[in-house]
Design an enzyme around this catalytic site. Structure first.
Site, PDB file in Angstrom:
ATOM      1  N   LYS A   1       0.532  -1.300   0.364  1.00 17.64           N
ATOM      2  CA  LYS A   1      -0.264   0.253   0.024  1.00 17.64           C
ATOM      3  C   LYS A   1       0.976   1.412   0.078  1.00 17.64           C
ATOM      4  O   LYS A   1       1.342   1.427   0.772  1.00 17.64           O
ATOM      5  CB  LYS A   1      -1.174   0.294   1.384  1.00 17.64           C
ATOM      6  CG  LYS A   1      -1.886   0.919   0.880  1.00 17.64           C
ATOM      7  CD  LYS A   1      -2.704  -0.047   0.567  1.00 17.64           C
ATOM      8  CE  LYS A   1      -3.785   1.280  -0.052  1.00 17.64           C
ATOM      9  NZ  LYS A   1      -4.982   0.927  -1.288  1.00 17.64           N
TER      10      LYS A   1
ATOM     11  N   SER B   1      -8.527  -1.246  -5.006  1.00 21.47           N
ATOM     12  CA  SER B   1      -8.518  -0.366  -4.067  1.00 21.47           C
ATOM     13  C   SER B   1     -10.396  -0.388  -3.887  1.00 21.47           C
ATOM     14  O   SER B   1     -11.354  -1.636  -4.225  1.00 21.47           O
ATOM     15  CB  SER B   1      -8.148   1.266  -3.600  1.00 21.47           C
ATOM     16  OG  SER B   1      -8.160   0.809  -2.141  1.00 21.47           O
TER      17      SER B   1
END
Length: 587
Positions: A190, A386
């Site tokens: 991430k 996402s």
């Protein structure tokens, strides 16, 4: 005193003038406005000019203005309109071919792939597709390479060198300015927040970017290889050695067909149309033809409808727009489609890097309710990453292009902190409170361990919910999803191998699948959402109320504006974020 009176009277006069001008525009719009008033005439022996400068989104939008119904508008300059127009042109006897002329496209790779496939299908009708440019960027060449004949200006350039991604890091900048971003995240991939934590790229981030670029390049090269009949190995050799950087070199390597000026290009089209050199040939722009197709095109007789709901842009709260996925328009669209007995199935077209975790979950819930009533099929565009994947994961089927960027199953939170900056300039802050956590987080005091642990707990909880949603939606175990999650991004070509996507295909394939699941053969489509606008929204379109975005673009240029926008979006993030780790622009 007289000076102040003069200034005040001038200001009041200017205000009255703008007020009258504004309502004058409204009256004119009421009397003469409306998309349907535009008449597009297509003459015999015409060529469509494929100019894509006005085409950026899949869906151009329908806008409903509260109390000003005469301003209601349905735009027809979306990619979906263009694709439908090309499909109609295939069987239109008046259209003989398509000209791609100096095309400046802002479309993403998956959108370019969809358009390229549609042009390939158009050619099967026996009609021609030709292309000319003064210079070709790599992405433009990818689209133009589908043409039967490719022209390049004699002093033009060809950009064909492979793909790259550049990431900026701000750790030292934070130290020097005293403005710091406190980061709490889950997922080793991430990397949306990595620039705040380091001055160089992590191995995990380098691994995923490298895999992503290579996957996209392999898809692009395969399409070019098929159209130009050049082996992929040879294309890689050309890219490595910059062997197509001049028109002569590009022609020698068979990437283009002719080196010529634009007037010679038009003469070639005249010859194909059997029009004399001294005569103009008939043309129609793709936007005009799309408008004509939308207003007078063939209307299916079937009452069966497949609703196409477009989710494009960053996921935020509120109503939303063509560039923002808002819970208001999305949830309303899903509810309307779910409750409409004529709607037999839903295709959710997603083009989003993600955004608010809360809004993503609200939309997810609406899809979950809808799926119990009628099938929901997802079609992924350039991005469904996402939060974009969050709202996709529970669909009955998921389609993606090979170049679609997806996954990025991870969560992060960022908290700006200016304690060092304020201390450096002599400002100090102290707090008085009744309970240990009463003050919450302040940008003027260092982030304490207790607050960090509370935020980290929230990040972990949302991550677990995210992974659980994916696991149940994709019929996988939690551990299986967790192993391919951690915020890592994948292309559609790789995502299908690990179970995040069902099939490779475009919007048309998703619509056919939706019809199959609904067990219908004859159907029409209906586009959603309809964005509800209020009085204040009208001002944005007035000439004297130029948006700040337009003003900044004029002053700093498109590329610099995009960099400013990226910084602004990072600064505006509130709450937990399920957002793609970085942006990739392929030129």
């Amino acid at each position: 005193m007289n000076f102040l009176k003069n200034v005040l009277s001038t200001v009041i006069g200017l205000f009255v003038f703008l007020f009258v001008l504004f309502f004058g525009f409204i009256i004119i719009a009421a009397l003469f406005g409306g998309n349907d008033s535009k008449t597009v005439v297509v003459k015999d022996n015409s060529v469509i000019e494929l100019n894509l400068e006005e085409v950026t989104n899949d869906y151009a939008g329908k806008f409903l203005y509260e109390d000003f119904s005469f301003l209601n508008e349905e735009k027809t300059n979306g990619l979906s309109d263009v694709l439908n127009a090309i499909d109609a042109a295939k069987t239109d006897d008046k259209i003989k071919g398509i000209s791609i002329l100096n095309n400046m496209s802002l479309l993403g790779m998956a959108q370019s792939k969809a358009l390229r496939d549609k042009l390939e299908d158009f050619k099967k009708s026996g009609k021609f597709v030709v292309a000319y440019a003064n210079s070709y960027t790599q992405k433009e060449y990818y689209l133009n390479s589908v043409a039967d004949t490719i022209y390049l200006n004699p002093v033009g350039e060809m950009d064909f060198k492979g793909l790259s991604s550049e990431v900026m890091f701000y750790k030292d900048f934070q130290e020097k300015t005293g403005v710091k971003m406190e980061v709490i995240r889950h997922g080793k991939y991430k990397s949306a927040v990595e620039p705040y934590l380091a001055n160089e790229m992590s191995e995990a981030n380098r691994e995923q970017i490298s895999a992503l670029l290579n996957s996209v390049w392999n898809s692009v090269a395969a399409d070019i290889s098929k159209s130009r009949k050049i082996p992929v190995e040879k294309l890689n050799e050309i890219a490595n050695g910059l062997l197509a950087r001049t028109p002569e070199m590009a022609k020698a390597e068979k990437l283009i067909d002719k080196i010529a000026y634009e007037d010679e290009y038009h003469n070639g089209i005249r010859k194909a149309l059997k029009v004399k050199k001294d005569e103009e040939y008939n043309t129609v722009s793709i936007i005009d033809y799309a408008h004509k197709n939308s207003t007078v095109g063939k209307k299916p007789s079937s009452e069966n409808t497949i609703a196409i709901i477009y989710a494009q842009g960053t996921i935020l709260g509120g109503e939303g727009d063509v560039n923002i996925i808002g819970e208001g328009s999305m949830r309303r669209s899903l509810q309307e489609a779910r409750n409409d007995k004529k709607v037999k199935a839903i295709v959710l077209r997603i083009d989003s890097p993600g955004g608010s975790a809360l809004t993503s979950d609200l939309i997810w819930r609406e899809i979950e309710l809808t799926k119990k009533v009628k099938p929901v099929v997802v079609s992924m565009g350039n991005l469904a990453a996402s939060g974009g994947y969050y709202i996709a994961c529970n669909a009955n089927k998921i389609f993606a292009e090979e170049t679609t960027i997806t996954g990025s199953i991870g969560v992060f939170g960022t908290l700006p902190n200016i304690t060092k900056l304020t201390n450096n300039i002599g400002i100090h802050t102290e707090q008085v409170k009744t309970h240990q956590n009463a003050a919450g987080y302040s940008i003027f005091t260092p982030l304490d361990d207790n607050t960090r642990s509370v935020v980290q707990e929230s990040v972990e909880n949302i991550y677990k919910v995210f992974v659980d949603r994916v696991a149940k939606g994709r019929n996988m175990k939690f551990e299986e999803v967790d192993s391919i999650a951690q915020g890592r991004v994948w292309t559609g070509a790789d995502a299908i191998k690990i179970g995040l996507v069902d099939k490779i295909g475009g919007m048309g394939d998703a619509i056919k699948e939706a019809a199959k699941l609904a067990k219908i053969k004859d159907y029409k489509t209906a586009d959603y959402p309809e964005y509800e606008k209020k009085f204040a929204d009208i001002f944005g379109g007035m000439p004297f109320m130029q948006s700040k975005e337009s003003f900044i673009k004029e002053e700093v240029g498109e590329e610099n504006y995009q960099m400013i926008e990226q910084i602004r979006r990072m600064s505006a993030q509130k709450g937990m974020q399920a957002l793609m780790p970085y942006e990739i622009n392929i030129k």
